[in-house]
Write an enzyme that holds these catalytic residues in place. Sequence first.
Site, PDB file in Angstrom:
ATOM      1  N   LYS A  53     -21.294  11.357   7.304  1.00  0.00           N
ATOM      2  CA  LYS A  53     -20.605  10.763   7.332  1.00  0.00           C
ATOM      3  C   LYS A  53     -19.153  11.550   7.166  1.00  0.00           C
ATOM      4  O   LYS A  53     -17.901  11.153   7.929  1.00  0.00           O
ATOM      5  CB  LYS A  53     -20.111   9.472   5.709  1.00  0.00           C
ATOM      6  CG  LYS A  53     -19.649   8.674   6.325  1.00  0.00           C
ATOM      7  CD  LYS A  53     -19.851   7.235   5.065  1.00  0.00           C
ATOM      8  CE  LYS A  53     -18.589   6.389   5.215  1.00  0.00           C
ATOM      9  NZ  LYS A  53     -18.009   5.578   4.357  1.00  0.00           N
TER      10      LYS A  53
ATOM     11  N   GLU B 128      -6.299  11.348   3.260  1.00  0.00           N
ATOM     12  CA  GLU B 128      -7.343  11.825   2.338  1.00  0.00           C
ATOM     13  C   GLU B 128      -8.193  12.759   3.453  1.00  0.00           C
ATOM     14  O   GLU B 128      -9.394  13.708   2.818  1.00  0.00           O
ATOM     15  CB  GLU B 128      -9.107  10.948   1.993  1.00  0.00           C
ATOM     16  CG  GLU B 128      -8.793  10.208   1.246  1.00  0.00           C
ATOM     17  CD  GLU B 128     -10.130   8.896   1.297  1.00  0.00           C
ATOM     18  OE1 GLU B 128     -10.336   7.581   1.920  1.00  0.00           O
ATOM     19  OE2 GLU B 128     -10.346   9.069  -0.352  1.00  0.00           O
TER      20      GLU B 128
ATOM     21  N   GLY C 205      -9.470  -0.721  -5.279  1.00  0.00           N
ATOM     22  CA  GLY C 205      -8.558  -1.308  -4.388  1.00  0.00           C
ATOM     23  C   GLY C 205      -9.424  -2.108  -3.751  1.00  0.00           C
ATOM     24  O   GLY C 205     -10.242  -2.337  -4.140  1.00  0.00           O
TER      25      GLY C 205
ATOM     26  N   GLY D 188     -13.012  -0.588  -4.950  1.00  0.00           N
ATOM     27  CA  GLY D 188     -13.292  -0.649  -6.286  1.00  0.00           C
ATOM     28  C   GLY D 188     -14.023  -2.092  -6.448  1.00  0.00           C
ATOM     29  O   GLY D 188     -14.297  -2.746  -6.819  1.00  0.00           O
TER      30      GLY D 188
ATOM     31  N   ALA E 205     -14.420  -2.890   2.534  1.00  0.00           N
ATOM     32  CA  ALA E 205     -13.837  -3.522   2.326  1.00  0.00           C
ATOM     33  C   ALA E 205     -12.227  -3.061   2.827  1.00  0.00           C
ATOM     34  O   ALA E 205     -11.624  -2.376   3.287  1.00  0.00           O
ATOM     35  CB  ALA E 205     -13.387  -3.434   1.147  1.00  0.00           C
TER      36      ALA E 205
ATOM     37  N   GLY F 160     -10.301   3.112  -9.875  1.00  0.00           N
ATOM     38  CA  GLY F 160      -9.668   2.791  -8.740  1.00  0.00           C
ATOM     39  C   GLY F 160     -10.258   1.762  -8.357  1.00  0.00           C
ATOM     40  O   GLY F 160     -11.550   0.993  -7.600  1.00  0.00           O
TER      41      GLY F 160
ATOM     42  N   ASN G 234     -15.484   8.441   0.055  1.00  0.00           N
ATOM     43  CA  ASN G 234     -15.596   9.282   1.537  1.00  0.00           C
ATOM     44  C   ASN G 234     -14.985  10.870   1.644  1.00  0.00           C
ATOM     45  O   ASN G 234     -14.109  11.281   0.496  1.00  0.00           O
ATOM     46  CB  ASN G 234     -15.063   8.566   2.609  1.00  0.00           C
ATOM     47  CG  ASN G 234     -15.303   7.225   3.884  1.00  0.00           C
ATOM     48  OD1 ASN G 234     -16.572   7.397   3.086  1.00  0.00           O
ATOM     49  ND2 ASN G 234     -14.583   6.500   3.696  1.00  0.00           N
TER      50      ASN G 234
ATOM     51  N   ASN H 170     -16.492  10.513  10.084  1.00  0.00           N
ATOM     52  CA  ASN H 170     -14.699  10.412   9.587  1.00  0.00           C
ATOM     53  C   ASN H 170     -13.443  11.846   9.769  1.00  0.00           C
ATOM     54  O   ASN H 170     -12.227  11.698  10.367  1.00  0.00           O
ATOM     55  CB  ASN H 170     -14.335  10.167   7.746  1.00  0.00           C
ATOM     56  CG  ASN H 170     -15.176   8.825   7.761  1.00  0.00           C
ATOM     57  OD1 ASN H 170     -15.164   8.171   9.012  1.00  0.00           O
ATOM     58  ND2 ASN H 170     -15.390   9.133   6.404  1.00  0.00           N
TER      59      ASN H 170
ATOM     60  N   SER I 264      -9.612   3.827   9.312  1.00  0.00           N
ATOM     61  CA  SER I 264      -8.516   3.778   7.799  1.00  0.00           C
ATOM     62  C   SER I 264      -7.665   4.653   7.629  1.00  0.00           C
ATOM     63  O   SER I 264      -6.576   4.365   7.326  1.00  0.00           O
ATOM     64  CB  SER I 264      -9.324   3.924   6.523  1.00  0.00           C
ATOM     65  OG  SER I 264      -9.940   4.758   6.618  1.00  0.00           O
TER      66      SER I 264
END
Length: 313
Positions: free
Chosen positions: A188, A274, A9, A12, A132, A7, A106, A192, A261
């Site tokens: 975390k 997610e 993206g 990664g 990122a 992965g 995550n 989120n 995100s």
Amino acid sequence: MKIAIAGAGAMGSRIGLMLHRAGNEVILIDRWAAHIQMIRDHGLRANYNGEDIVEHMQIYSPEEIDAKHESVDLIVALTKSMGLREMFEEIKPIITENTYVLSLMNGLGHAEDLAEFVDRDHIILGVTMWTAAMEGPGKVKLFGTGNIELQNLAPAGATFTKDVVQIFDDAGLNATYSQNVKYSIWRKACVNGTLNGLCTILDTNITGVGTTSTAAEMVQTIINEFALVAAKEGIELDQTEVYEHITATYDPAGIGLHYPSMYQDLIKNQRLTEIDYINGAVAAKGKKYGISTPYCTFLTQLVHAKEEILGAK
Ligand code: NAD
């Protein structure tokens, strides 16, 4: 150590690029055809803290991974959570009984997914504060600083995990060996689990959520649901600390004007989220433990409904 990034993206690419720049043998694996082509033609291009750099790295699609490929010592899992199983099914040819897998994704529940592919002794759990962003196929934006906490899931993995910490730290990733990575993962996920879903459904940034009259009750109730379920798994979340941390993010002079995100994935790019690994995981675990989690359940349903309305893929 031979390392595969499963992965590649935004995140990664960051981890792969930094490990490769530090001299490690790294291959990228990703299923985005345009991204693969750009990296093969031009290298992985990055805006690295304002400087344009290019890193020439090997990249394969999961279908290209076959028995011809040498096995790897470490696979860093950085798909989106819902793509993990499918990726690992396809890259089985490079997984041997000696391969370790590290999740830096995550969300909750990744160890259970990974245990289908490697022994529990070979699973490393991690949490990262690096960020990122993709600027387009083959190009990432890597700004700011971060850190990584790692810990083996089972005691037998400690020696290898400490070697990985050293390699990551040598690559500038500020890695440390954690004594309680599960706490950091839950904390975390809880952060989120408030801001991601609420900003996405309310179509606003962090300050936008934080300045509503209902924010305090919504955020405190979600944190409480996370804490009740986490306690069943032996994690005692400090609800006051988490709440204070979240309210501090509302400040528009800090990260308040940021859109999380999940917002960017769904509202901006119509991509699936997610949510099942964040609030959805708490709802599912709550059901298993007999704990009522109405806010997490409802927020998960709202996000799924929004995914359907927007035709997210
Ligand atoms: P990402 O969306 O950048 O990449 C995930 C997958 O989607 C990759 O296979 C990538 O190639 C593909 N992809 C990305 N943009 C695409 C596009 N426009 N078209 C087609 N495919 C595309 O996800 P990420 O941000 O790297 O996240 C990976 C994991 O890391 C997640 O669990 C995330 O929560 C976690 N994470 C991300 C960050 C961050 O700042 N990006 C920080 C910490 C943790």
